[in-house]
Design an enzyme around this catalytic site. Structure first.
Site, short mmCIF file in Angstrom:
data_model
loop_
_atom_site.label_atom_id
_atom_site.label_comp_id
_atom_site.label_asym_id
_atom_site.label_seq_id
_atom_site.Cartn_x
_atom_site.Cartn_y
_atom_site.Cartn_z
N GLU A 38 -6.35 15.45 18.87
CA GLU A 38 -5.11 15.46 18.81
C GLU A 38 -4.48 15.49 20.29
O GLU A 38 -4.57 16.35 21.00
CB GLU A 38 -4.48 16.34 18.03
CG GLU A 38 -3.16 15.73 17.07
CD GLU A 38 -3.52 14.92 16.27
OE1 GLU A 38 -3.39 13.69 16.45
OE2 GLU A 38 -3.96 15.31 14.96
N HIS A 39 -3.86 14.58 20.71
CA HIS A 39 -3.06 14.56 21.93
C HIS A 39 -4.02 14.26 23.05
O HIS A 39 -3.88 14.47 24.28
CB HIS A 39 -2.24 15.67 22.35
CG HIS A 39 -0.98 15.49 21.49
ND1 HIS A 39 0.20 14.84 21.77
CD2 HIS A 39 -0.47 16.25 20.53
CE1 HIS A 39 1.28 14.96 20.89
NE2 HIS A 39 0.75 15.80 20.04
N GLY A 122 8.14 8.20 9.29
CA GLY A 122 8.81 9.71 9.92
C GLY A 122 7.67 10.75 9.48
O GLY A 122 8.02 11.99 9.67
N SER A 127 3.09 4.78 10.14
CA SER A 127 3.84 3.57 9.85
C SER A 127 4.19 2.62 10.71
O SER A 127 4.01 1.37 10.37
CB SER A 127 5.03 4.05 9.06
OG SER A 127 5.99 4.69 9.90
N ASP A 173 -3.96 5.14 16.95
CA ASP A 173 -3.27 4.68 15.68
C ASP A 173 -3.42 3.30 15.29
O ASP A 173 -3.84 2.81 14.36
CB ASP A 173 -1.73 4.89 15.47
CG ASP A 173 -1.38 6.29 15.93
OD1 ASP A 173 -2.32 7.22 15.78
OD2 ASP A 173 -0.14 6.50 16.07
#
Ligand code: GLA
Length: 365
Positions: A38-39, A122, A127, A173
């Site tokens: 992550e990140h 959100g 999405s 993503d």
């Protein structure tokens, strides 16, 4: 692609009803959950995401004028000229996709488009990447581009977010949305975009649980982390934090820069260790790495929240192998690894700890 499932057919007939003709192209792209890493993507590091079952479908046709006209049960109806799309509106993705295609040599034309998505917005499950990738796939098909390179589409979808939405996101993503496969973790090197797909272990399930608290990436915190990493990188004089080793961290005098970089360095190591665990079917080690990742995201990267921490702790105490926040953080979802037989009791414990929580997806090999 067209007519593969009931939803594909439904989006085609919605388009026909709305625009009076069959669409030139229908395409779809999935949301994602990140298992670990992550990140790290915008630091040119490593990630291990997996697609969700939820996806965004796009039906579209090129127009004779340059207008952008869209209809979506989830996002609403709108019609705008390019350049006049309000900031943050979903048509900005359409505008961006048209601009990217024009840059790739397609004639600049307006589009009529219908979008149907069950990827929760959100929730931190991409999405927006699913929308961008689905639009680009459909536009490429409408322009007669045969099998466009998925990495090129992913880069374009990322540029839409940078240039039309204002979010300085990484490439994870869009890449997993463009090339991911069901029940497979995608190991992605975010520097050269090389990747490999690894089936999930047998006997376990991945639970994606929404904390009930939404997050809006463009609200500044995410871009602030990107800027902090750039500052740390510049202070160390390297091309990206991916090139930093644990020993180098001592040279970072600033406390915040040190903690951010320490997360990135160790998170990259955890991705490699997780791939080894996955390959050897060692679900316990994989889960322990997820727990470490969450601690680091909370303590060093400052992107967790009390509700995310409660969910992670409730899952751990109920016997999950591992759990962590997933995506950018600041709300959104956690991802949890459980032995298949424990899924229901872990879920019940999570819902008890956070009544607003809800299950988004369950992934098993
Ligand atoms: C968001 C971004 C990704 C990635 C994650 C954090 O999902 O869109 O590029 O940086 O946050 O890992």
């Amino acid at each position: 692609m067209t007519g593969e499932t009931d939803r594909d057919k439904a989006v085609e007939s919605l388009f026909a009803k709305r625009f009076g003709a069959v669409p030139q192209a229908v395409a779809s792209a999935h949301g994602r959950v990140n298992l670990i890493g992550e990140h790290t993507d915008y630091n040119e590091g490593f990630v291990l995401p997996c697609i969700l079952s939820q996806r965004t479908l796009v039906a579209l046709s090129l127009r004779d004028d340059d207008r952008l006209e869209g209809d979506s049960a989830q996002f609403g109806s709108a019609s705008e000229q390019p350049g006049a799309v309000p900031t943050g509106h979903w048509l900005a993705y359409v505008e961006g996709a048209v601009a990217m295609m024009a840059e790739a040599g397609a004639p600049q034309r307006g589009v009529s488009v219908v979008v149907d998505s069950d990827v929760p917005a959100g929730a931190g499950v991409s999405s927006s990447a699913a929308l961008g990738v689905a639009l680009l796939k459909a536009l490429a098909a409408a322009h007669g581009m045969d099998r466009p390179d998925p990495a090129l589409l992913a880069r374009m979808a990322q540029r839409i977010e940078h240039e039309f939405i204002g979010l300085q996101c990484g490439i994870m993503d869009h890449m997993v949305s463009a090339v991911g496969a069901k029940a497979s973790a995608m190991r992605l090197d975010c520097r050269d975009l090389s990747y490999s797909l690894h089936p999930l272990m047998a006997g376990v399930e991945v639970l994606v649980i929404h904390s009930g608290s939404g997050r809006k990436l463009s609200e500044g915190q995410y871009n602030a982390r990107v800027a902090e990493c750039r500052a740390a990188r510049d202070a160390l004089g390297v091309g990206a934090l991916r090139d930093v080793s644990a020993g180098d961290l001592e040279r970072l005098a600033d406390g915040t820069a040190h903690r951010r970089a320490r997360h990135v360095v160790h998170e990259n190591d955890r991705v490699h260790a997780a791939i080894t665990a996955l390959a050897s079917g060692d679900a316990a080690s994989f889960g322990a790495l997820m727990m470490e990742s969450h601690r680091s995201l909370a303590a060093d990267y400052d992107v967790s929240s009390p509700v995310l921490d409660s969910l992670v702790e409730a899952c751990r105490d109920a016997g999950a192998l591992g759990a962590r926040l997933t995506g950018a953080g600041f709300g959104g979802c956690i991802v949890c690894l459980v032995r298949s037989g424990d899924a229901d009791s872990v879920l019940a414990a999570a819902m008890k700890a956070v009544p607003e929580a809800r299950l988004i997806d369950r992934i098993a090999s």
